[in-house]
Design a protein around this motif. Sequence first.
Motif, PDB file in Angstrom:
ATOM      1  N   ARG A 141      -5.678 -22.383  -1.604  1.00 38.04           N
ATOM      2  CA  ARG A 141      -6.410 -23.411  -2.346  1.00 38.04           C
ATOM      3  C   ARG A 141      -7.332 -22.724  -3.341  1.00 38.04           C
ATOM      4  O   ARG A 141      -8.106 -21.844  -2.980  1.00 38.04           O
ATOM      5  CB  ARG A 141      -7.222 -24.281  -1.400  1.00 38.04           C
ATOM      6  N   SER A 148      -8.906 -29.407  -7.169  1.00 40.49           N
ATOM      7  CA  SER A 148      -8.453 -28.099  -6.696  1.00 40.49           C
ATOM      8  C   SER A 148      -6.941 -27.995  -6.855  1.00 40.49           C
ATOM      9  O   SER A 148      -6.231 -28.987  -6.967  1.00 40.49           O
ATOM     10  CB  SER A 148      -8.845 -27.894  -5.230  1.00 40.49           C
ATOM     11  N   VAL A 187      -3.545 -26.432  -5.094  1.00 42.41           N
ATOM     12  CA  VAL A 187      -2.998 -25.939  -3.836  1.00 42.41           C
ATOM     13  C   VAL A 187      -1.579 -25.459  -4.093  1.00 42.41           C
ATOM     14  O   VAL A 187      -0.797 -26.131  -4.761  1.00 42.41           O
ATOM     15  CB  VAL A 187      -3.009 -27.027  -2.749  1.00 42.41           C
ATOM     16  N   LEU A 245      -3.501 -28.457   5.913  1.00 48.17           N
ATOM     17  CA  LEU A 245      -4.262 -28.705   4.684  1.00 48.17           C
ATOM     18  C   LEU A 245      -5.722 -28.997   5.002  1.00 48.17           C
ATOM     19  O   LEU A 245      -6.625 -28.591   4.250  1.00 48.17           O
ATOM     20  CB  LEU A 245      -3.645 -29.865   3.907  1.00 48.17           C
ATOM     21  N   SER A 298      -8.943 -26.906   3.646  1.00 45.12           N
ATOM     22  CA  SER A 298     -10.104 -27.502   2.977  1.00 45.12           C
ATOM     23  C   SER A 298     -11.401 -27.154   3.674  1.00 45.12           C
ATOM     24  O   SER A 298     -12.426 -26.890   3.021  1.00 45.12           O
ATOM     25  CB  SER A 298      -9.937 -29.044   2.927  1.00 45.12           C
ATOM     26  N   SER A 327     -12.315 -23.693   2.788  1.00 38.71           N
ATOM     27  CA  SER A 327     -12.774 -23.652   1.403  1.00 38.71           C
ATOM     28  C   SER A 327     -14.226 -24.101   1.294  1.00 38.71           C
ATOM     29  O   SER A 327     -15.020 -23.507   0.559  1.00 38.71           O
ATOM     30  CB  SER A 327     -11.875 -24.532   0.532  1.00 38.71           C
TER      31      SER A 327
END
Length: 408
Positions: A306, A341, A343, A396, A400, A403
């Motif tokens: 990401r 963002s 990905v 995912l 996140s 991140s």
Amino acid sequence: MSQQGPILVVSTAARPSFAPALDVIRLFPVVEAGWADAPRAVEQVQPAAVLAAASDIDEARLAPLAARVALTQPYLPLIAVDPTITLPDNAIPFFQVQGNSDRLVARLRATLRIRSLHATVMRRLVPATRMALSDIDTARDATVLLVGRGGAYPTLSVSLGERTGVVGAFSIEAAARHLNTRDIDGMVIGEGFSPRVIDAFLTVLTEDARFRHLPVVVTSGDLAPSYELPNLEILSGEPAQIVATALPLIRQHAFEAHLSRTLKSIDAEGLIDARTGLLTSAAFERDFASAVYQTQQRGGGLSVARFAFDPAHPRAQFDGASIISRLMRRMDFGAVLEDGSVVIAFAETDLKTAHTIARRLSSVMRHTSHGKRDVRAEPVVTVATLEPKDSAKSLLARLSEESRRAAS
């Protein structure tokens, strides 16, 4: 190439100096008009291109013609020959060089290629959607490669950076690397190189079909524009004047690139985002869920990265997405998410290899400034790999969360 219309020549003189170049080629029917009649002639004649003798006219005289041309669909090229004024956004400058009339015909053919591409996209786009050159904002959609050294480089960098994204290169070798790793919409070559070096570089561009139609503005060097580069201009002057000349050519190239991506999106039945070249969010979610399922069933590796950009600078996100689209491996796929963002899923890739690929992509992004000085693409990059207990959604979500921790 189907021309589908005559060439409209607009001038104050009975016969402009560039008219013989059109006569020699004998390819284009030519219709001549004065400035007062030019906007009406565009409507009545429906030309394929407009060539205007701009050496002796002011902004007030050119503006009505440019405004009428801008309303025409598909794209109607307006080439201003030897302009001495600041041109409207849709007017392409062309400066004559004695004894080289082929350059004008080459410039004309290059613009007609874009007109044909636009007509193709309009014909295939369902539902019909308006697309125009005016939709292209150079600060948002274009990237320029600035090559040079010396005292003029910082001023050129600032002048360009206020109007478009800029990639800087202090050497010809660095410029060549940038051309191979990112989408460039124009190039300005400044001081610091000998005529022999510039000649060799332009010759290489001429011989590579990928760059033959790239706008190139050379600001120094004892050169004659005899290269087979239809969008080459060799100029001298203040940086602001050079940038003003380059921007219409850059905008036109960015429009062509957008049309090409749109055509790919149509061919992919709407699964590709026309602005970035990556998958749409819905297509990514579907393909990612399938990749997770197949990896868990058959074994192997699957990693995902990401790239989170500063939301205050959306241009950085666009440039990053374009770089990823151009450089990612054929087996990988990615998308721009709703939060801005990017990905990307790395098929058959372990965590260590995914980190290496992500670092390489990020390093390319780091050398681009966007719109204003000192605004650069420095994404926060996080990488995760598929674990036995993961689903597509949980992987995912974990990415996140990592991140958010990396950004805090």
